[in-house]
Design an enzyme around this catalytic site. Sequence first.
Site, PDB file in Angstrom:
ATOM      1  N   GLY A  56      10.016  -6.764  -4.274  1.00  0.00           N
ATOM      2  CA  GLY A  56       8.858  -6.773  -3.292  1.00  0.00           C
ATOM      3  C   GLY A  56       8.808  -5.188  -2.815  1.00  0.00           C
ATOM      4  N   LYS A 107      15.861  -5.295  -4.761  1.00  0.00           N
ATOM      5  CA  LYS A 107      15.467  -6.786  -3.835  1.00  0.00           C
ATOM      6  C   LYS A 107      13.711  -6.735  -4.518  1.00  0.00           C
ATOM      7  CE  LYS A 107      18.355  -5.790  -0.315  1.00  0.00           C
ATOM      8  NZ  LYS A 107      17.972  -5.970   1.189  1.00  0.00           N
ATOM      9  N   GLY A 110       0.985  -1.490   0.484  1.00  0.00           N
ATOM     10  CA  GLY A 110       0.846  -0.017   0.529  1.00  0.00           C
ATOM     11  C   GLY A 110       0.879   0.641  -0.382  1.00  0.00           C
ATOM     12  N   ASP A 150      12.936  -6.040  -9.525  1.00  0.00           N
ATOM     13  CA  ASP A 150      11.610  -5.181  -9.371  1.00  0.00           C
ATOM     14  C   ASP A 150      10.904  -3.931  -8.669  1.00  0.00           C
ATOM     15  OD1 ASP A 150       9.027  -5.560  -7.753  1.00  0.00           O
ATOM     16  OD2 ASP A 150       9.111  -6.815  -6.460  1.00  0.00           O
ATOM     17  N   ASP A 187       7.921   5.042  -3.655  1.00  0.00           N
ATOM     18  CA  ASP A 187       7.368   5.150  -2.314  1.00  0.00           C
ATOM     19  C   ASP A 187       8.725   5.046  -1.358  1.00  0.00           C
ATOM     20  OD1 ASP A 187       5.155   4.330  -3.408  1.00  0.00           O
ATOM     21  OD2 ASP A 187       4.702   2.634  -2.675  1.00  0.00           O
ATOM     22  N   GLY A 207      15.495   9.382 -14.502  1.00  0.00           N
ATOM     23  CA  GLY A 207      15.699   9.964 -12.998  1.00  0.00           C
ATOM     24  C   GLY A 207      14.067  10.253 -12.964  1.00  0.00           C
ATOM     25  N   SER A 219      16.404   0.189  -3.264  1.00  0.00           N
ATOM     26  CA  SER A 219      15.028  -0.682  -2.850  1.00  0.00           C
ATOM     27  C   SER A 219      14.595  -1.562  -4.387  1.00  0.00           C
ATOM     28  CB  SER A 219      13.789  -0.092  -2.669  1.00  0.00           C
ATOM     29  OG  SER A 219      13.448   0.556  -4.239  1.00  0.00           O
TER      30      SER A 219
HETATM   31  O1  RIB Z   1       3.741   1.814  -4.623  1.00  0.00           O
HETATM   32  C1  RIB Z   1       3.933   0.311  -4.822  1.00  0.00           C
HETATM   33  C2  RIB Z   1       2.137  -0.081  -4.063  1.00  0.00           C
HETATM   34  O2  RIB Z   1       0.934   0.482  -5.335  1.00  0.00           O
HETATM   35  C3  RIB Z   1       1.481  -1.316  -4.104  1.00  0.00           C
HETATM   36  O3  RIB Z   1       2.184  -1.577  -2.674  1.00  0.00           O
HETATM   37  C4  RIB Z   1      -0.106  -1.593  -3.588  1.00  0.00           C
HETATM   38  O4  RIB Z   1      -0.051  -2.145  -2.483  1.00  0.00           O
HETATM   39  C5  RIB Z   1       0.093  -0.504  -4.336  1.00  0.00           C
HETATM   40  O5  RIB Z   1      -1.046   0.842  -3.179  1.00  0.00           O
END
Ligand code: RIB
Length: 303
Positions: free
Chosen positions: A287, A285, A40, A246, A252, A224, A282
């Site tokens: 996830g 790896k 999320g 990945d 995020d 970039g 990030s």
């Molecule tokens: O930005 C990645 C996220 O977007 C994932 O974790 C997924 O749940 C979506 O919200």
Amino acid sequence: MKYDVVVIGSLNYDILIQQDRLPYIGETFIGNELLMMPGGKGANQAVQCAKLGLKVKFIGCIGNDIYGDELLKSLKNNNISTDNIYRRGSNSGIGVVQILESGDYCSTIIKGANYLLTKEDIKDTFFENSPLVIFQSEIPTEVVEYAISRAKFYSCKIIVNNAPARSIPAAILKQIDYLIINETEATFMANKYVEDINDAQMCAEELFKNNPSGTVIITLGENGAVFADANNVTHHPAVFCPQVIDTTGAGDSFIGGIAWSIIQNMPMNEAIPFAAAISTYSIQKYGGQSSFPMLSEVQHVLK
Ligand code: RIB
């Protein structure tokens, strides 16, 4: 209680499928690997902030299911305040993420409990002692807009990651200090294709005109990021990545890096390369949250 950052946003339990390509309509395709983990955009950004050492409070909603338990556990394990995470309804938000050979991904989210957060859940006390509030677009629009207005009343700085992209009224846009979007979201917001650095620079400039007291960052993956403020529109190259595994959550972790830099009063021409180094870390790896670095793992970038 004083927090460096308040995140008001989404928690999704992610189902990640590693597959060579997307299936065609009507095709049954055999994937390679299945991974399930807390995600999320809101929760991911909160975790990256916490891993960098910020004191973080999270406001959001999870369902009364086992996924809700896991989502809560992940935030608690990262020392994030979860006192204002509400358990409502039977289903937590879910993210189905398809990761392709290149490391690129596409995802579909099921709103679940994220959309059970209400304006009444937003308390002024969240903003009284917190300099920075972060939002995304995976919770109801009216909650985001109300919370931005209340946070602004308390002079908090506001980051909005408009993902997935939706329209932002002019009056709300004017209250955003840092609008952070990727090229897909920029295409939606500017209503024209943003495919390269040049497009992004023009788009950032245009979006900035709607909010001259704020700033705009458009992330472009391996190209970039572009930054627009009152002085300039600048391009910042990506950090070299030896092997992309990945890219889920890369945006995020970038936002976590920007948030950390804002709290350190770092200028954006230093903050953006730092945040880029974090997201590059990030993507090496699988996830989201588990692939994000601690401050000690990226501190060398600052030297
Ligand atoms: O930005 C990645 C996220 O977007 C994932 O974790 C997924 O749940 C979506 O919200």
